[in-house]
Design an enzyme around this catalytic site. Structure first.
Site, short mmCIF file in Angstrom:
data_model
loop_
_atom_site.label_atom_id
_atom_site.label_comp_id
_atom_site.label_asym_id
_atom_site.label_seq_id
_atom_site.Cartn_x
_atom_site.Cartn_y
_atom_site.Cartn_z
N HIS A 113 -16.00 -1.20 -59.01
CA HIS A 113 -16.74 -1.10 -57.85
C HIS A 113 -17.69 -0.22 -56.93
O HIS A 113 -17.95 0.91 -57.53
CB HIS A 113 -15.21 -1.49 -57.15
CG HIS A 113 -14.18 -2.86 -58.06
ND1 HIS A 113 -13.19 -1.31 -58.03
CD2 HIS A 113 -13.74 -3.41 -57.96
CE1 HIS A 113 -12.04 -2.70 -58.80
NE2 HIS A 113 -13.31 -3.44 -59.01
N HIS A 115 -16.84 1.97 -53.35
CA HIS A 115 -16.46 2.04 -52.35
C HIS A 115 -16.82 2.33 -51.17
O HIS A 115 -17.67 2.63 -51.04
CB HIS A 115 -15.45 3.12 -53.05
CG HIS A 115 -13.98 2.61 -54.28
ND1 HIS A 115 -13.05 2.57 -54.08
CD2 HIS A 115 -14.03 1.81 -55.18
CE1 HIS A 115 -12.74 1.44 -54.95
NE2 HIS A 115 -13.45 1.64 -55.60
N HIS A 131 -11.78 -0.92 -51.41
CA HIS A 131 -13.71 -0.95 -51.25
C HIS A 131 -14.05 -1.59 -50.81
O HIS A 131 -14.18 -1.47 -49.32
CB HIS A 131 -12.93 -2.62 -52.55
CG HIS A 131 -12.43 -2.90 -53.54
ND1 HIS A 131 -12.21 -3.78 -54.46
CD2 HIS A 131 -11.79 -1.25 -54.60
CE1 HIS A 131 -11.98 -3.47 -55.56
NE2 HIS A 131 -11.79 -1.87 -55.69
N HIS A 139 -9.89 -9.34 -51.97
CA HIS A 139 -10.75 -9.16 -53.11
C HIS A 139 -11.01 -10.22 -54.76
O HIS A 139 -9.73 -10.93 -54.11
CB HIS A 139 -9.54 -8.33 -54.10
CG HIS A 139 -9.84 -7.63 -55.09
ND1 HIS A 139 -10.72 -7.11 -55.54
CD2 HIS A 139 -9.36 -7.79 -56.63
CE1 HIS A 139 -11.14 -6.90 -57.11
NE2 HIS A 139 -10.33 -7.33 -57.57
N HIS A 150 -14.88 -8.37 -51.69
CA HIS A 150 -15.44 -7.64 -51.07
C HIS A 150 -16.59 -7.80 -51.52
O HIS A 150 -17.23 -7.96 -53.00
CB HIS A 150 -14.88 -6.15 -51.84
CG HIS A 150 -13.26 -6.36 -51.61
ND1 HIS A 150 -12.39 -5.99 -51.98
CD2 HIS A 150 -12.61 -7.52 -50.66
CE1 HIS A 150 -11.03 -5.73 -51.77
NE2 HIS A 150 -11.18 -7.23 -50.55
N ASP A 153 -17.44 -5.58 -54.58
CA ASP A 153 -16.25 -6.49 -56.07
C ASP A 153 -17.75 -6.56 -57.42
O ASP A 153 -17.94 -7.34 -57.53
CB ASP A 153 -15.13 -7.28 -55.45
CG ASP A 153 -14.61 -7.21 -54.96
OD1 ASP A 153 -14.24 -6.34 -55.03
OD2 ASP A 153 -13.66 -8.24 -54.37
N HIS A 190 -12.67 1.96 -62.82
CA HIS A 190 -11.37 2.69 -62.74
C HIS A 190 -10.76 2.24 -64.84
O HIS A 190 -11.42 2.32 -65.88
CB HIS A 190 -10.54 1.42 -62.19
CG HIS A 190 -10.60 1.21 -60.29
ND1 HIS A 190 -9.58 1.77 -59.86
CD2 HIS A 190 -11.93 1.14 -60.04
CE1 HIS A 190 -9.84 1.15 -58.86
NE2 HIS A 190 -11.52 0.84 -58.54
N ARG A 207 -8.27 5.86 -60.82
CA ARG A 207 -10.00 5.95 -60.77
C ARG A 207 -10.54 6.75 -61.27
O ARG A 207 -9.73 8.34 -61.23
CB ARG A 207 -10.11 6.17 -59.54
CG ARG A 207 -9.82 5.15 -58.39
CD ARG A 207 -9.93 5.89 -56.56
NE ARG A 207 -9.29 4.38 -55.76
CZ ARG A 207 -9.95 4.29 -54.32
NH1 ARG A 207 -10.28 5.40 -53.77
NH2 ARG A 207 -9.05 3.09 -53.97
#
Length: 225
Positions: A113, A115, A131, A139, A150, A153, A190, A207
């Site tokens: 993603h 952020h 995000h 999401h 998002h 995403d 992630h 993360r």
């Protein structure tokens, strides 16, 4: 006759007393403040430079700067992880192309993603915030309609047995300029799979890698991915 002789010197003295006041005027003019053209040339140049630096129309100012064509994010591991890699972003007619390789992963799917904060300083990358989601959408999957996911995403990347995952994404909704630009945001990898539905971030786990998206000059973007 004597009265007339005494009156004449008195009149002369009176005239003499009045004359100096009229003659002092040129001397007073000579003590006036210097005219503006006597300003120090260095001070004048500094004043002119200062006026140019605040003019938004001047070349090189923020208002005149062109949108970034290229950017990159160096992925670094969070505490206790081995994740690494380099992600390059390119502005194209189809959107922003995101390409690169992420290494040091467990085989399988990993949430990937953008952020909202370009800050990877925390040991767990929590400093990168949530995000990237300027519209306040839920999401979801990057394949969902624009108002149902998002902007940051991108679902998952998949690592092979060698722990490497190739990234090749074109995001038509992303921008590299303007208020919703991805420049200065962060890319986060992630530990687990993004299920593309759990709120607020897909339940993708810790993360494990983070990199700030930084603009590049054209000459710096010649690396073939």
């Amino acid at each position: 006759m004597k009265t007339l002789l005494f009156a004449l010197p008195a009149c002369c003295l009176l005239l003499a007393a009045c004359q100096p006041a009229e003659q002092e005027l040129p001397e007073d003019r000579g003590t006036e403040a210097p005219a503006p053209e006597s300003q120090n040339p260095d001070e004048a140049a500094a004043t002119a430079d200062g006026a140019q630096s605040t003019d938004p129309a001047q070349p090189g100012s923020e208002a005149a700067s062109a949108p970034a064509e290229y950017a990159e994010a160096e992925i670094l591991p969070t505490e206790g992880q081995t994740t690494g890699g380099l992600i390059k972003l390119t502005r194209t007619a189809e959107g922003v192309r995101i390409q690169g390789t992420v290494t040091g992963l467990e085989p399988g799917a990993h949430g990937f993603h953008i952020h909202e904060k370009g800050d990877c300083s925390a040991v767990d990358a929590s400093s990168a915030g949530g995000h990237f989601n300027p519209a306040g959408n839920p999401h979801g999957s990057p394949d969902d309609p624009p108002d149902q996911h998002h902007l940051g995403d991108f679902g998952n990347i998949t690592a092979g047995e060698n722990g490497e995952a190739e990234v090749n994404i074109t995001a038509p909704e992303l921008s590299m300029s303007g208020p919703d630009s991805v420049i200065g945001k962060a890319i986060v990898v992630h530990a687990g799979r993004d299920d593309l539905k759990s709120q607020p971030s897909g339940d993708a786990g810790a993360r494990i890698g983070c990199g700030v998206i930084r603009p590049l000059e054209v000459a710096e973007s010649t690396t073939t991915l």
